[in-house]
Design a protein around this motif. Structure first.
Motif, PDB file in Angstrom:
ATOM      1  N   VAL A 162       8.279  10.054  10.564  1.00  0.00           N
ATOM      2  CA  VAL A 162       6.503   9.769  10.088  1.00  0.00           C
ATOM      3  C   VAL A 162       5.847   9.670   8.532  1.00  0.00           C
ATOM      4  O   VAL A 162       5.395  10.361   8.298  1.00  0.00           O
ATOM      5  N   VAL A 163       6.510  11.791   8.622  1.00  0.00           N
ATOM      6  CA  VAL A 163       5.992  12.868   7.893  1.00  0.00           C
ATOM      7  C   VAL A 163       6.742  12.179   6.702  1.00  0.00           C
ATOM      8  O   VAL A 163       5.536  12.255   5.269  1.00  0.00           O
ATOM      9  N   ILE A 164       7.492  10.961   6.700  1.00  0.00           N
ATOM     10  CA  ILE A 164       8.577  10.285   5.072  1.00  0.00           C
ATOM     11  C   ILE A 164       7.318   9.676   4.799  1.00  0.00           C
ATOM     12  O   ILE A 164       6.920   9.519   3.662  1.00  0.00           O
ATOM     13  N   THR A 165       7.063   8.653   5.775  1.00  0.00           N
ATOM     14  CA  THR A 165       5.650   7.540   5.217  1.00  0.00           C
ATOM     15  C   THR A 165       4.345   7.679   4.711  1.00  0.00           C
ATOM     16  O   THR A 165       4.212   7.629   3.894  1.00  0.00           O
ATOM     17  N   ILE A 166       4.532   9.180   5.745  1.00  0.00           N
ATOM     18  CA  ILE A 166       2.905   9.782   5.621  1.00  0.00           C
ATOM     19  C   ILE A 166       3.076  10.289   3.857  1.00  0.00           C
ATOM     20  O   ILE A 166       1.776   9.679   3.464  1.00  0.00           O
ATOM     21  N   GLU A 167       4.206  10.622   3.998  1.00  0.00           N
ATOM     22  CA  GLU A 167       3.964  11.609   2.405  1.00  0.00           C
ATOM     23  C   GLU A 167       4.078   9.994   1.294  1.00  0.00           C
ATOM     24  O   GLU A 167       3.554  10.380   0.548  1.00  0.00           O
ATOM     25  N   ALA A 168       4.602   9.041   1.690  1.00  0.00           N
ATOM     26  CA  ALA A 168       4.961   8.529   0.151  1.00  0.00           C
ATOM     27  C   ALA A 168       3.694   7.419   0.956  1.00  0.00           C
ATOM     28  O   ALA A 168       3.145   7.093  -0.745  1.00  0.00           O
ATOM     29  N   GLY A 169       2.659   7.338   1.617  1.00  0.00           N
ATOM     30  CA  GLY A 169       1.570   6.573   1.634  1.00  0.00           C
ATOM     31  C   GLY A 169       0.999   7.483   0.607  1.00  0.00           C
ATOM     32  O   GLY A 169      -0.366   7.116  -0.052  1.00  0.00           O
ATOM     33  N   LEU A 170       0.399   8.669   0.736  1.00  0.00           N
ATOM     34  CA  LEU A 170      -0.409   9.976   0.209  1.00  0.00           C
ATOM     35  C   LEU A 170       0.064   9.168  -1.207  1.00  0.00           C
ATOM     36  O   LEU A 170      -1.107   9.061  -2.300  1.00  0.00           O
ATOM     37  N   SER A 171       1.420  10.052  -1.566  1.00  0.00           N
ATOM     38  CA  SER A 171       1.351   9.515  -3.189  1.00  0.00           C
ATOM     39  C   SER A 171       1.525   7.759  -3.907  1.00  0.00           C
ATOM     40  O   SER A 171       1.347   8.108  -4.901  1.00  0.00           O
ATOM     41  N   PHE A 172       1.758   7.117  -2.107  1.00  0.00           N
ATOM     42  CA  PHE A 172       1.527   5.340  -3.017  1.00  0.00           C
ATOM     43  C   PHE A 172      -0.407   5.569  -3.642  1.00  0.00           C
ATOM     44  O   PHE A 172      -0.822   5.079  -4.710  1.00  0.00           O
ATOM     45  N   LEU A 173      -1.332   6.330  -3.517  1.00  0.00           N
ATOM     46  CA  LEU A 173      -1.921   6.424  -3.142  1.00  0.00           C
ATOM     47  C   LEU A 173      -2.325   7.454  -4.086  1.00  0.00           C
ATOM     48  O   LEU A 173      -3.676   7.555  -4.605  1.00  0.00           O
ATOM     49  N   GLY A 174      -2.565   7.693  -4.458  1.00  0.00           N
ATOM     50  CA  GLY A 174      -1.965   8.981  -5.757  1.00  0.00           C
ATOM     51  C   GLY A 174      -2.546  10.716  -5.616  1.00  0.00           C
ATOM     52  O   GLY A 174      -3.653  11.197  -6.248  1.00  0.00           O
ATOM     53  N   LEU A 175      -2.344  10.509  -3.780  1.00  0.00           N
ATOM     54  CA  LEU A 175      -2.597  11.964  -3.170  1.00  0.00           C
ATOM     55  C   LEU A 175      -2.139  12.689  -3.210  1.00  0.00           C
ATOM     56  O   LEU A 175      -2.255  13.899  -2.836  1.00  0.00           O
ATOM     57  N   GLY A 176      -0.578  12.385  -3.262  1.00  0.00           N
ATOM     58  CA  GLY A 176       0.567  13.370  -3.067  1.00  0.00           C
ATOM     59  C   GLY A 176       1.049  14.071  -4.149  1.00  0.00           C
ATOM     60  O   GLY A 176       0.203  14.899  -4.518  1.00  0.00           O
ATOM     61  N   VAL A 177       2.671  13.678  -4.496  1.00  0.00           N
ATOM     62  CA  VAL A 177       3.585  14.196  -4.967  1.00  0.00           C
ATOM     63  C   VAL A 177       3.203  14.115  -6.846  1.00  0.00           C
ATOM     64  O   VAL A 177       2.653  12.756  -6.727  1.00  0.00           O
ATOM     65  N   ARG A 178       2.932  15.004  -7.190  1.00  0.00           N
ATOM     66  CA  ARG A 178       2.244  14.596  -9.118  1.00  0.00           C
ATOM     67  C   ARG A 178       3.168  14.340  -9.599  1.00  0.00           C
ATOM     68  O   ARG A 178       4.655  14.833  -9.700  1.00  0.00           O
ATOM     69  N   PRO A 179       3.148  13.090 -10.365  1.00  0.00           N
ATOM     70  CA  PRO A 179       4.200  12.959 -11.701  1.00  0.00           C
ATOM     71  C   PRO A 179       4.571  14.202 -12.217  1.00  0.00           C
ATOM     72  O   PRO A 179       3.669  15.008 -12.726  1.00  0.00           O
ATOM     73  N   PRO A 180       5.482  14.931 -13.222  1.00  0.00           N
ATOM     74  CA  PRO A 180       7.056  13.017 -13.176  1.00  0.00           C
ATOM     75  C   PRO A 180       7.508  13.200 -11.378  1.00  0.00           C
ATOM     76  O   PRO A 180       8.553  12.608 -11.736  1.00  0.00           O
ATOM     77  N   LEU A 181       7.241  14.090 -10.968  1.00  0.00           N
ATOM     78  CA  LEU A 181       7.888  14.527  -9.812  1.00  0.00           C
ATOM     79  C   LEU A 181       8.132  12.719  -8.831  1.00  0.00           C
ATOM     80  O   LEU A 181       7.905  12.392  -9.004  1.00  0.00           O
ATOM     81  N   ALA A 182       9.486  12.680  -8.996  1.00  0.00           N
ATOM     82  CA  ALA A 182       9.893  11.515  -7.737  1.00  0.00           C
ATOM     83  C   ALA A 182      10.324  11.738  -6.777  1.00  0.00           C
ATOM     84  O   ALA A 182      10.237  12.064  -6.198  1.00  0.00           O
ATOM     85  N   SER A 183       9.379  10.741  -6.623  1.00  0.00           N
ATOM     86  CA  SER A 183       8.456  10.599  -4.732  1.00  0.00           C
ATOM     87  C   SER A 183       8.583   9.022  -4.160  1.00  0.00           C
ATOM     88  O   SER A 183       8.716   8.242  -5.274  1.00  0.00           O
ATOM     89  N   TRP A 184       9.255   8.758  -3.272  1.00  0.00           N
ATOM     90  CA  TRP A 184       9.326   7.540  -3.461  1.00  0.00           C
ATOM     91  C   TRP A 184       7.742   6.534  -3.031  1.00  0.00           C
ATOM     92  O   TRP A 184       8.094   5.546  -3.744  1.00  0.00           O
ATOM     93  N   GLY A 185       6.868   7.199  -2.813  1.00  0.00           N
ATOM     94  CA  GLY A 185       6.339   6.435  -2.494  1.00  0.00           C
ATOM     95  C   GLY A 185       4.951   6.447  -4.312  1.00  0.00           C
ATOM     96  O   GLY A 185       4.709   5.991  -3.992  1.00  0.00           O
ATOM     97  N   ASN A 186       4.774   7.398  -5.332  1.00  0.00           N
ATOM     98  CA  ASN A 186       5.256   7.051  -6.700  1.00  0.00           C
ATOM     99  C   ASN A 186       6.152   6.377  -7.170  1.00  0.00           C
ATOM    100  O   ASN A 186       5.596   5.081  -7.752  1.00  0.00           O
ATOM    101  N   LEU A 187       7.168   5.896  -6.883  1.00  0.00           N
ATOM    102  CA  LEU A 187       8.312   4.935  -7.585  1.00  0.00           C
ATOM    103  C   LEU A 187       7.133   3.517  -6.733  1.00  0.00           C
ATOM    104  O   LEU A 187       7.554   2.799  -7.653  1.00  0.00           O
ATOM    105  N   LEU A 188       7.273   3.456  -5.618  1.00  0.00           N
ATOM    106  CA  LEU A 188       6.736   2.082  -4.891  1.00  0.00           C
ATOM    107  C   LEU A 188       5.234   1.639  -5.603  1.00  0.00           C
ATOM    108  O   LEU A 188       5.081   0.224  -5.398  1.00  0.00           O
ATOM    109  N   ASN A 189       4.696   2.650  -5.799  1.00  0.00           N
ATOM    110  CA  ASN A 189       3.252   2.412  -6.471  1.00  0.00           C
ATOM    111  C   ASN A 189       3.451   1.810  -8.011  1.00  0.00           C
ATOM    112  O   ASN A 189       2.499   0.458  -7.997  1.00  0.00           O
ATOM    113  N   ASP A 190       4.476   2.982  -8.382  1.00  0.00           N
ATOM    114  CA  ASP A 190       4.111   2.393  -9.730  1.00  0.00           C
ATOM    115  C   ASP A 190       5.606   0.190  -9.766  1.00  0.00           C
ATOM    116  O   ASP A 190       4.761  -0.409 -10.661  1.00  0.00           O
ATOM    117  N   GLY A 191       6.464   0.594  -8.359  1.00  0.00           N
ATOM    118  CA  GLY A 191       7.010  -1.043  -9.034  1.00  0.00           C
ATOM    119  C   GLY A 191       6.213  -1.636  -8.341  1.00  0.00           C
ATOM    120  O   GLY A 191       5.721  -3.445  -8.909  1.00  0.00           O
TER     121      GLY A 191
END
Lengths: 277, 521
Positions: free
Chosen positions: A204-233
């Motif tokens: 659940v935490v993994i998906t929340i982090e990915a969700g936040l990163s997907f929306l640009g509210l999580g891990v900041r670039p250039p750090l690779a997070s699966w959410g960021n990657l999914l957003n770029d994808g």
């Protein structure tokens, strides 16, 4: 070892153990096994299909997708384990304190738990990160707050169940101090179900982090997070489906692995279920 | 003879009709495309509908369709045609005589458009507002001395000095829109930012913030422009990707698109794609008031450290032209011999060492949050990391980002990535880099008296060859400052329904809703 064999015999247990072990291995050995630096840009190689050079292709900045996924596992596991560690510790302390405190304190703590859990986890995490700002540290801290009641409630219920047990009463009669009773008798007897819960909360935490990163509210670039990657994808889906596909698959593998591990662990630990097998 | 159908006959008949309709044998009237209305995507919501304080092209495009000017741009051209004026004559370098058409009326019962309204609308730009500040677009009318009313429908625009750019920057543009003096006095300055009163071809029928705005034909309009569509709906969709999906699903009929997706969208059966080289200017640069960027060597190091060609490849798919100076090739004052800085890490490192930053430093790059700018920012971040400069990217949501132009908020910026929209006169572009714009839109906070003087001189020089020299000189000063690292002039692509001919002006950002028509086969 027996426990591991036992786990692997549960439905989905082998897959769960394999997926979680793979994830942990990849996360730990990331710098050794990643073929390229996760942030090494090469715009001339942008959006390449999978090839011998880049097994999973490249993203819009020419970065190697496999390398970013490998380092993304580190972020996913690092954040989820940190969140679980913080929220488990705080939750257990608050849960035990609540169960053993006078009624007014108990009610106050339970009230706070109720308020926090009345919001869906992702919505609350989203609101907190929107207020306090994105970034690795904030994400860990704020998502931890969301999960504290999960552990607090279980710890409280388990403590209430055993607080009048003969072995606790016996310790008290023998003059043991409260901290000793909590540390040596209460905690070891309630921690089993809490570990199961922790295991089931990791995805659940993994998906929340990915969700936040997907929306640009999580891990900041250039750090690779699966959410960021999914957003770029998602952004470049029309031109190259590989990034979205592989980052999605990584998320599925990790969440499924931990969820099944949690279930298998529950089945192993729960004596009632054990008897039914 | 009477016909009494049985239940079975009714069911059979109904089923037959449904089958024929479903198979496309009959096109019921309700299924026909409604071509009296179009839905367009706008990048962001309307913001300020006061012509003197408008926030950008989204507002301006609506202003053009609702309010008249003495003149307006011709569809698809930088030339102008008469609008509210029946006659317009340049009497001398500093005097323009006008005569209005009779019978032009403002909406909501605010009466006839008169020369008094023209005087009020134009002189607003040279007077302080209710808070004592100049209006946002005050510079557009900086040459204005006063407007003299010589009759109910006639007057003279008297200039302090020659102003060759006045026609394209002010008269035909947003700053030349004519407000109702009565409406302004009745509603107040704040209200006219959201309540649009005009005499133009359309009325702003509805504006639901963040949802849509609706333009409808003004039944009382008596001007020369003939709009085609009865209704135009504008939907704010921030993300380009989302807008492309909305276009594919049929939710919108017209949108700006990523040129990279042009081929795919053009292949759709009911879509056509239009491409227009733009005159915008995208650049990044430091706030030179802040250390270490107050040292020109650090700024020069930035310029050598960043790989502009990699940015064009990575963030613009190699489709956009590189910018080497402020003005785009199609504009007067284009500096074709501007230096093209190639990446040179050794030079960058040497300059940093010379400036006492051999080990680099930490800084923050502020951008507007969208996929393209994030890609640019990540390339800059990776490039600068190679010379030891650690960049944190701060991606701000559109409203928060553009609010940096207010209340001196730009003083806290370090590095910023900026895109400004271009207009047809070079003076429009240079104005944002003058000393007076520090605290507003000059986010590099670069001040240069020579540049200011050149900008002023360019604004009053009539001879085009002389103006060209002035603007090239001005760009040389920008270049010497090393505060501006130019990236691209942009490239516009639009997707529209095959039956729709969009009314886009040559800069790509400005659209005349009145010029959107049905395409002829």
């Amino acid at each position: 070892m027996t426990a591991l064999v036992d786990l692997s015999r549960r439905p989905g247990g082998t897959f769960a153990l394999f997926a979680v072990a793979l994830l942990c291995l990849v996360a730990i050995a990331a710098p050794l096994i990643a073929p390229y630096g996760p942030n090494a840009i090469a715009p001339a190689n942008r959006l390449m299909d999978p090839s011998l050079q880049h097994w999973l292709g490249t993203d819009h900045l020419g970065r190697d997708i496999l390398s970013r996924l490998i380092f993304g596992a580190r972020v996913a596991l690092g954040i989820s384990l940190s969140v679980i560690a913080i929220s488990l510790t705080a939750g257990v302390i608050l849960g035990i304190a609540s169960a053993l405190s006078p009624r007014a304190v108990d009610l106050a703590i339970v009230g706070i738990f109720d308020v926090v859990t009345s919001f869906p986890s992702i919505i609350l995490a989203l609101a907190l990160v929107a207020v306090f700002g994105p970034g690795l540290g904030n994400v860990v801290l704020l998502v931890s707050i969301v999960f504290i009641p999960h552990f607090g409630r279980v710890a409280r219920a388990q403590t209430i169940a055993i607080r009048n047990s003969p072995f606790i009463e016996a310790e008290k009669v023998l003059g043991a101090q409260s901290w000793r009773v909590i540390l040596h008798h209460v905690t070891p007897n309630i921690i089993g179900p809490i570990f199961v819960l922790a295991c089931m909360d990791i995805p659940v935490v993994i998906t929340i982090e990915a969700g936040l990163s997907f929306l640009g509210l999580g891990v900041r670039p250039p750090l690779a997070s699966w959410g960021n990657l999914l957003n770029d994808g998602y952004t470049y889906l029309d031109q190259s489906p590989w990034l979205a596909t592989f980052s999605g698959l990584s998320l599925i593998l990790a969440t499924l692995g931990f969820a099944l591990l949690g279930e298998a662990l529950r089945d192993t630990i729960d004596p009632k279920l054990r008897r039914t097998l | 003879m009477t016909f009494n159908p049985t239940r079975r006959q009714v069911l059979l008949g109904g089923a037959s009709i449904a089958t024929v309709v479903a198979l496309g044998g009959i096109h019921p009237a309700f299924a026909a495309e409604d071509r009296s209305k179009i839905t367009v995507r706008v990048e962001k919501d309307l913001s300020n509908l006061d012509p003197a304080n408008r926030s950008g092209p989204i507002d301006l495009n609506v202003l053009w369709s609702v309010q008249q000017g003495l003149i307006s741009f011709k569809p698809g051209s930088t030339e102008w045609e008469l609008d509210a004026a029946e006659e317009l004559e340049q009497v001398s370098d500093t005097e323009i005589r006008f005569k209005l058409r009779a019978g032009l009326a403002f909406t909501d019962g605010y009466g006839e458009l008169t020369a008094e309204d023209v005087k009020f609308s134009f002189e607003r730009f040279i007077k302080p507002d209710s808070e004592g500040k100049p209006v946002t677009y005050a510079k557009d009318w900086s040459a204005l001395d006063h407007v003299e009313v010589t009759g109910p429908l006639e007057g003279r625009i008297i200039l302090k000095n020659p102003a060759p750019a006045l026609y394209t920057i002010a008269l035909a543009d947003g700053s030349g829109r004519i407000l109702s003096k009565k409406a302004f006095e009745a509603l107040g300055e704040k209200a006219i930012a959201t309540k649009l009163i005009g005499s133009g071809p359309y009325t702003l029928k509805e504006w639901t913030p963040r949802e849509q705005f609706v333009l409808e034909i003004n039944p009382d309009y008596k001007g020369p422009i003939k709009p085609h569509f009865l209704k135009i709906v504008g939907k704010p969709i921030g993300e380009q990707k989302t807008s492309e999906i909305a276009f594919q699903s049929g939710e919108i009929d017209f949108t700006a698109i990523d040129p990279e997706n042009g081929k795919a969208l053009a292949a759709l059966p009911d879509a056509s794609v239009t491409e227009i080289p733009a005159i915008d200017y995208v650049w990044f640069g430091p706030n030179i008031e802040k250390a270490p960027f107050d040292d020109i060597r650090v700024r020069q190091a930035l310029r050598y450290a960043v790989d502009i060609d990699a940015i064009l490849q990575g963030a613009y798919s190699g489709l956009y032209p590189r910018a080497n100076a402020l003005l785009a090739p199609s504009l007067l004052g284009y500096w074709k011999d501007a230096p093209v800085y190639a990446r040179d890490l050794e030079k960058a490192q040497a300059l940093l060492a010379e400036a006492g930053h051999a080990d680099g430093f930490k800084t923050k790059l502020t951008i507007e949050a969208n996929a393209r700018y994030e890609a640019i920012a990540q390339i800059i971040q990776a490039n600068l990391a190679e010379v030891g400069i650690e960049v944190e990217i701060e991606a701000l949501e559109s409203a928060a980002y553009w609010a940096l132009g207010e209340n001196d908020a730009s003083k806290d910026l370090e590095l910023s990535l900026i895109k400004y929209n271009g207009k047809f006169d070079p003076g429009f572009q240079t104005q944002w880099f003058t000393s007076a714009q520090v605290g507003q839109w000059n986010w590099q906070r670069w001040k240069n008296a020579d540049f200011d003087a050149l900008h002023e001189k360019g604004g009053i020089t009539v001879d085009p060859a002389e103006r060209e020299k002035i603007y090239i000189e001005a760009q040389k000063l920008l270049d010497e400052s090393a505060a501006f690292i130019w990236i691209t002039h942009n490239f516009n692509a639009f997707a529209s329904r095959k039956w729709l001919k969009p009314g886009v002006l040559p800069n790509g950002n400005n659209w005349l809703y009145t010029a959107f028509t049905e395409a002829t086969a």
